[in-house]
Design an enzyme around this catalytic site. Structure first.
Site, mmCIF file in Angstrom:
data_model
loop_
_atom_site.group_PDB
_atom_site.id
_atom_site.type_symbol
_atom_site.label_atom_id
_atom_site.label_comp_id
_atom_site.label_asym_id
_atom_site.label_seq_id
_atom_site.Cartn_x
_atom_site.Cartn_y
_atom_site.Cartn_z
ATOM 1 N N CYS A 1 6.830 -7.484 -45.587
ATOM 2 C CA CYS A 1 6.969 -6.236 -46.355
ATOM 3 C C CYS A 1 5.914 -6.084 -47.444
ATOM 4 C CB CYS A 1 8.362 -6.162 -46.980
ATOM 5 S SG CYS A 1 9.676 -6.013 -45.764
ATOM 6 N N HIS B 1 11.148 2.848 -47.020
ATOM 7 C CA HIS B 1 10.356 1.617 -47.007
ATOM 8 C C HIS B 1 9.576 1.528 -45.698
ATOM 9 C CE1 HIS B 1 9.103 -2.453 -47.233
ATOM 10 N NE2 HIS B 1 10.234 -3.071 -46.941
ATOM 11 N N CYS C 1 9.883 -8.324 -52.452
ATOM 12 C CA CYS C 1 10.308 -9.449 -51.614
ATOM 13 C C CYS C 1 9.683 -9.307 -50.231
ATOM 14 C CB CYS C 1 11.827 -9.519 -51.520
ATOM 15 S SG CYS C 1 12.606 -8.009 -50.898
#
Length: 385
Positions: free
Chosen positions: A89, A341, A371
């Protein structure tokens, strides 16, 4: 000592799953922000020395070095190369780090960083499944490793389990998380209504604003949702949204600023990345932030604005408890729970928003962290100029 500067930063609106950007080829999403980046910055595209893009699940339309494909699809000079990076990510935040490090090292002077992801077309983890199944491999990346099993046993490795572990460890209840999620939607809607994103967003066709924020959501609606895991606290309302989008930034050296007549908007003050427990996975922003502040001699009070990715509500809530940050300085325009996201693009998207919000509010220092799979977290601190 060499310095690295952000000259320009743009992003697409974030499209929701099967929304307005779902049918757009990822290369065209990336090309869209790259064209806008070069036009707005006024830099000569032929002077760019590399294009570093983040992307996960690089299969199908996202395969074949999507960074290079995006640049070429934008009609930009063929002599400029591109490279695609994957730090889960945090991929496009890492892309920014690589671009800045190239400039700081003195080996390059003008580098593009960014990311792209179309999750409507390529669902999360689809690439690994597509590659594994023809080979008769049905297990994930950890199964079968004797070294991994000796160190971590057979505990599940997935983001939902990690998020539940964080909620349990920090004693974060569902009601607290739902209040946080509702606040994310309200902040995002306020930002859209007040035009706070207008300068950073490059509309794509009829998609002019982020599609994720829900005006009709409420604590009552959230409370009625079933948990994602049996006996768990997390629901879809407490998780980041599946999304499509792209973002890009132009990073320059002092020499490039002079030679091309560019105006810097921010200085890269600090870059770092740290790792932690890969089973809990999502709590690495806590030690990563502590590491960054210690290394710079700063305190959290020195930071005017923070963007921390809302992968799940407990990620940010645990970070707030440990960092002591003022919640009124954190994700002030909402986060991924509301805004979405788009995996490989999110890091660049968050930095784009952070830069523009520092300019809008007159803040000096901004910190970005998120994260990442494997129990990792990047931290970037920028100084507005």
């Amino acid at each position: 000592m060499a310095e690295a500067f952000i000259v320009e930063a743009v992003r697409t609106p974030v499209g929701r799953r099967k929304g307005g950007l779902a049918s757009v080829h990822p290369a065209d999403l990336g090309a869209h922000v790259l064209r806008a980046l070069m036009e707005r910055s006024g830099a000569d595209p032929a002077a760019v020395e590399d294009v570093v893009f983040g992307c996960l699940d690089t299969v199908g339309p996202q395969s074949g070095d999507i960074a290079r494909t995006c640049w070429l699809a934008a009609g930009l000079p063929e002599e400029v190369p591109g490279v695609t990076v994957d730090r889960q990510c945090g991929s496009s935040q890492q892309a920014l780090h690589f671009a800045a490090q190239a400039v700081l090292s003195g080996t390059q002077d003008l580098v593009v960083a960014g990311g792209v992801q179309n999750m409507s077309q390529v669902p999360i983890a689809f690439a690994s499944r597509q590659a594994a199944e023809p080979l008769g491999l049905t297990e994930g990346p950890f199964a079968g490793s004797e070294g991994w099993r000796a160190r971590y046993g057979n505990r599940p490795v997935n983001q939902f389990y990690g998020a539940e572990m964080i909620a349990e460890k920090w004693g974060i209840g569902r009601a607290e998380m739902e209040e946080f999620a509702l606040r994310s939607h309200r902040r995002a809607l306020r930002a859209i209504d007040e035009g706070r994103f207008d300068r950073e967003v490059v509309p794509y066709g009829d998609v002019r604003v982020d599609e994720g924020p829900r005006r009709d959501t409420s604590l009552e609606k959230m409370a009625a949702l079933a948990p994602l895991m049996e006996g768990g606290r997390l629901t879809a309302a407490l998780s980041s949204q599946v999304s499509d989008g792209a973002a890009a930034l132009l990073v320059a050296s002092e020499r490039a600023l002079r030679e091309h007549g560019l105006t810097p908007r921010a200085r890269i003050h600090h870059l770092s990345v740290r790792g932690e427990d890969p089973i809990r996975m999502l709590s690495a922003p806590i030690p990563a932030t502590a590491h960054a502040l210690k290394k710079t001699g700063m305190t959290i009070a020195d930071i005017d604005l923070v963007e921390i990715n809302e992968a799940f509500a407990p990620v940010v809530l645990a970070w707030l408890r440990e960092s002591g940050a003022d919640p009124e300085r954190v994700n002030v325009n909402g986060g991924a729970i509301a805004l979405g996201h788009p995996l490989g693009a999110t890091g660049a998207k968050l930095m784009t928003t952070l830069l523009h919000e520092l300019e809008r509010t007159g803040g000096r220092y901004g910190l970005q962290t998120m994260c990442e799979g494997g129990g990792q977290a990047n931290v970037t601190i920028v100084e507005r100029l």
